[in-house]
Design a protein around this motif. Structure first.
Motif, short mmCIF file in Angstrom:
data_model
loop_
_atom_site.label_atom_id
_atom_site.label_comp_id
_atom_site.label_asym_id
_atom_site.label_seq_id
_atom_site.Cartn_x
_atom_site.Cartn_y
_atom_site.Cartn_z
N ASP A 1 0.88 -1.26 0.20
CA ASP A 1 0.32 0.02 -0.21
C ASP A 1 1.01 1.97 -0.06
O ASP A 1 2.13 0.94 0.84
CB ASP A 1 -0.76 -0.28 0.82
N GLU A 2 0.30 2.78 -0.35
CA GLU A 2 1.08 3.48 -0.61
C GLU A 2 -0.09 4.74 0.00
O GLU A 2 -0.73 5.05 0.38
CB GLU A 2 1.76 4.21 -1.90
N VAL A 3 1.06 5.48 0.41
CA VAL A 3 0.24 6.88 1.05
C VAL A 3 1.49 7.31 0.95
O VAL A 3 2.82 8.03 0.94
CB VAL A 3 0.44 6.38 3.04
N ILE A 4 1.14 9.19 1.01
CA ILE A 4 1.28 10.28 0.41
C ILE A 4 1.09 11.53 1.31
O ILE A 4 0.59 11.49 1.94
CB ILE A 4 1.11 10.58 -1.32
N VAL A 5 2.38 11.86 1.56
CA VAL A 5 2.21 13.44 1.90
C VAL A 5 3.38 14.70 1.65
O VAL A 5 3.70 14.07 0.20
CB VAL A 5 2.93 13.23 3.30
N SER A 6 3.71 16.02 1.63
CA SER A 6 3.71 16.28 1.22
C SER A 6 5.24 17.49 1.50
O SER A 6 5.76 16.96 2.54
CB SER A 6 2.99 17.78 1.45
N ALA A 7 5.86 17.95 0.59
CA ALA A 7 7.45 18.02 1.30
C ALA A 7 7.52 19.47 2.16
O ALA A 7 8.25 19.83 2.89
CB ALA A 7 7.64 18.68 0.19
N MET A 8 6.58 19.70 2.61
CA MET A 8 6.16 20.76 3.30
C MET A 8 5.49 20.70 4.77
O MET A 8 5.10 21.34 5.15
CB MET A 8 5.66 22.09 2.60
N GLU A 9 5.50 19.45 5.03
CA GLU A 9 4.83 19.33 6.26
C GLU A 9 5.50 19.66 7.67
O GLU A 9 6.52 20.00 6.90
CB GLU A 9 4.88 17.74 6.29
N HIS A 10 5.17 19.57 8.56
CA HIS A 10 5.19 19.78 9.88
C HIS A 10 5.91 18.52 10.93
O HIS A 10 5.18 17.47 10.23
CB HIS A 10 4.29 19.87 10.89
N TRP B 1 3.00 8.88 10.36
CA TRP B 1 3.41 8.36 9.22
C TRP B 1 3.89 7.56 8.59
O TRP B 1 4.32 6.30 8.15
CB TRP B 1 2.72 9.26 7.56
N GLN B 2 5.78 7.97 8.93
CA GLN B 2 6.71 6.77 8.93
C GLN B 2 6.58 6.42 9.81
O GLN B 2 7.24 4.54 9.35
CB GLN B 2 7.77 7.60 8.92
N MET B 3 6.07 5.72 10.91
CA MET B 3 6.34 5.32 12.00
C MET B 3 5.15 4.07 11.45
O MET B 3 4.87 3.17 11.86
CB MET B 3 5.82 5.54 12.95
N LEU B 4 3.64 4.21 10.94
CA LEU B 4 2.47 3.84 10.22
C LEU B 4 3.37 3.04 9.04
O LEU B 4 2.70 1.41 9.37
CB LEU B 4 1.38 4.61 9.61
N CYS B 5 4.32 3.44 8.39
CA CYS B 5 5.02 2.60 7.12
C CYS B 5 5.28 1.58 7.55
O CYS B 5 5.50 0.12 7.30
CB CYS B 5 5.32 3.70 6.47
N GLU B 6 6.31 2.09 9.07
CA GLU B 6 7.37 0.81 9.13
C GLU B 6 6.86 -0.38 9.82
O GLU B 6 7.07 -1.61 10.06
CB GLU B 6 8.04 1.74 10.88
N ARG B 7 5.07 0.54 11.00
CA ARG B 7 4.95 -0.75 11.44
C ARG B 7 4.04 -1.87 10.31
O ARG B 7 4.07 -3.43 10.67
CB ARG B 7 2.99 -0.91 12.02
N THR B 8 3.60 -1.32 8.91
CA THR B 8 2.72 -1.96 8.42
C THR B 8 3.15 -2.41 6.68
O THR B 8 3.10 -3.28 6.19
CB THR B 8 1.15 -0.89 7.82
N GLY B 9 4.47 -1.89 6.70
CA GLY B 9 5.48 -2.06 5.48
C GLY B 9 4.16 -1.44 4.18
O GLY B 9 5.01 -1.12 2.92
N ALA B 10 3.74 -0.27 4.26
CA ALA B 10 2.74 0.55 3.83
C ALA B 10 4.18 1.53 3.78
O ALA B 10 5.71 1.68 3.75
CB ALA B 10 1.81 1.58 3.58
N LEU B 11 4.31 2.57 2.00
CA LEU B 11 5.40 3.01 1.45
C LEU B 11 4.86 4.26 1.30
O LEU B 11 3.64 4.48 0.52
CB LEU B 11 5.71 2.45 -0.39
#
Length: 405
Positions: free
Chosen positions: A113-122, A129-139
């Motif tokens: 699965d894939e999730v998208i953030v923007s380059a200008m986030e806090h 979301w990085q932690m979420l991807c580490e837990r789930t294997g999403a990109l």
């Protein structure tokens, strides 16, 4: 009522104090806004007259506290044009709301699965979301930004795929003041069946989002940037999503029935509101919304736009000063550096002159890495700031340049 900045400033006790022997000029509103006496008084009134826990007591104080707290929820619902009161979840702030959603989606995402953030986030809209991807294997994929400090939406189009499950973007950049085109971002994500969370921490003090018109799935914000108290915020979620997400925390209030064999959960919104909340903060959040609406968001926007335009023009007259974030759609935030001078040194001198600004990477380190700078000086203006304060800022920056060059 007619907008009168002098009269408005009388509502803010802290604006009468001095810092280092100088009248306070508070230009760190993107970090937290100051509080009018109406909000301060509402906190005092709660603790003085009906301090009690809510939703649990039959006695008079508990009922009064519950009524005041739930009335604040209704004020939030009306202000943001939310369809149902149970779609308003009280949180401890924007970060808490984001983590609540990220934790819930751990149950849904899988490898590929894939999730998208923007380059200008806090950082608060990156790290969970990085932690979420580490837990789930999403990109995790990133919408890039331009030199002007705006998102490159053509690249966003290429990032969206049938694998996209979530998109996260701030409404307004805390570091640059850029107003992102969230309507377009939401619509395009929905075309791929992806859910969208918008970080509204920086927007809600400047504009009045209509969440039904936006058709956003989740929207988060904090009271303390809207003239309310610290330690309380709001998560809006569409009911269909909130029903799907598992509870974020376990404890009192969020249960329907508990046995040692099985626990069932309470209905919305209490499913996500475990434990004793910040009752005084929630009530004062409602008071802050009343206060801002009394002034009027059209009047606020007009005044802040004038401050931004004037401050931008005057600061750019200083030789060697560069402003970061020059898109045409932005709010009253100016991030800048003076050539050859570290932003921390500029901020230190401004503080000696009674001017409060923020220096550093503003919890948006990827933006600073993009510009290859250690940080910026950030002056962020609110509706209670004045043109005279802008003049004082410009003069102080010139003085700092003369001292440090």
């Amino acid at each position: 009522m007619a907008f009168n900045v002098t009269q408005i400033r009388e509502d803010f006790p802290i604006l009468k104090r001095e810092v280092n022997g100088k009248p306070l000029i508070y230009l760190d509103n993107a970090a937290t806004s100051q509080k009018p006496k109406q909000v301060i008084d509402s906190i005092t009134h709660y603790y003085t007259h009906y301090n009690a826990n809510i939703h649990r007591g039959v006695h008079t104080l508990s009922q009064e506290a519950t009524d005041a707290y739930e009335q604040a929820r209704k004020k939030i619902q009306k202000h943001f044009n939310i369809a149902h009161g149970h779609e308003v979840i009280f949180t401890s702030g924007t970060t808490d709301g984001i983590n609540l959603v990220a934790n819930g989606f751990s149950s849904f995402l899988k490898t590929g699965d894939e999730v998208i953030v923007s380059a200008m986030e806090h950082h608060s809209n990156i790290v969970p979301w990085q932690m979420l991807c580490e837990r789930t294997g999403a990109l995790l994929k990133v919408i890039p930004m331009s030199e002007e400090g705006t998102l490159i939406l053509g690249e966003y189009d290429t990032l969206l795929t049938e694998k996209t499950k979530l998109v996260f973007v701030n409404h307004i950049s805390n570091a640059l003041g850029t107003i992102n085109p969230i309507e377009e971002i939401i619509e395009k994500a929905h075309n791929y069946g992806a859910a969208v969370l918008v970080d509204g921490a920086q927007s809600c003090s400047h504009i009045k989002p209509d969440l039904q018109a936006l058709d956003v799935d989740f929207y988060v914000t904090s009271a303390h940037k809207m003239c309310g108290p610290t330690g309380v915020g709001m998560l809006y979620g569409k009911a269909e999503w909130l029903h799907k997400l598992p509870p974020y925390q376990g404890g009192g209030e969020m249960i329907a029935e508990v046995t040692f064999e099985k626990t069932t959960y309470a209905d919305l919104p209490h499913k996500f509101e475990a434990g004793t909340p910040n009752i005084a903060g929630g009530i004062a959040f409602g008071t802050a919304i009343d206060y801002l609406n009394e002034i009027g968001f059209d009047a606020i926007a007009q005044h802040e736009s004038q401050l931004l335009e004037y401050a931008t023009a005057e600061l750019l007259k200083i030789p060697g000063l560069r402003i970061y974030g020059t898109g045409k759609d932005k709010t009253s935030v100016i991030s800048f550096n003076v050539e050859g001078i570290h932003p921390y040194d500029v901020g230190t001198i401004l503080d000696k002159l009674g001017i409060a600004v923020r220096t550093g990477h503003h919890c948006a380190q990827p933006i600073m890495d993009f510009y290859k700078i250690p940080g910026t000086v950030r002056a962020s203006f609110a509706f209670y700031n004045t043109m005279e304060e802008v003049d004082a800022l410009v003069n102080a920056v010139r003085q700092a340049q003369n001292m440090l060059s």
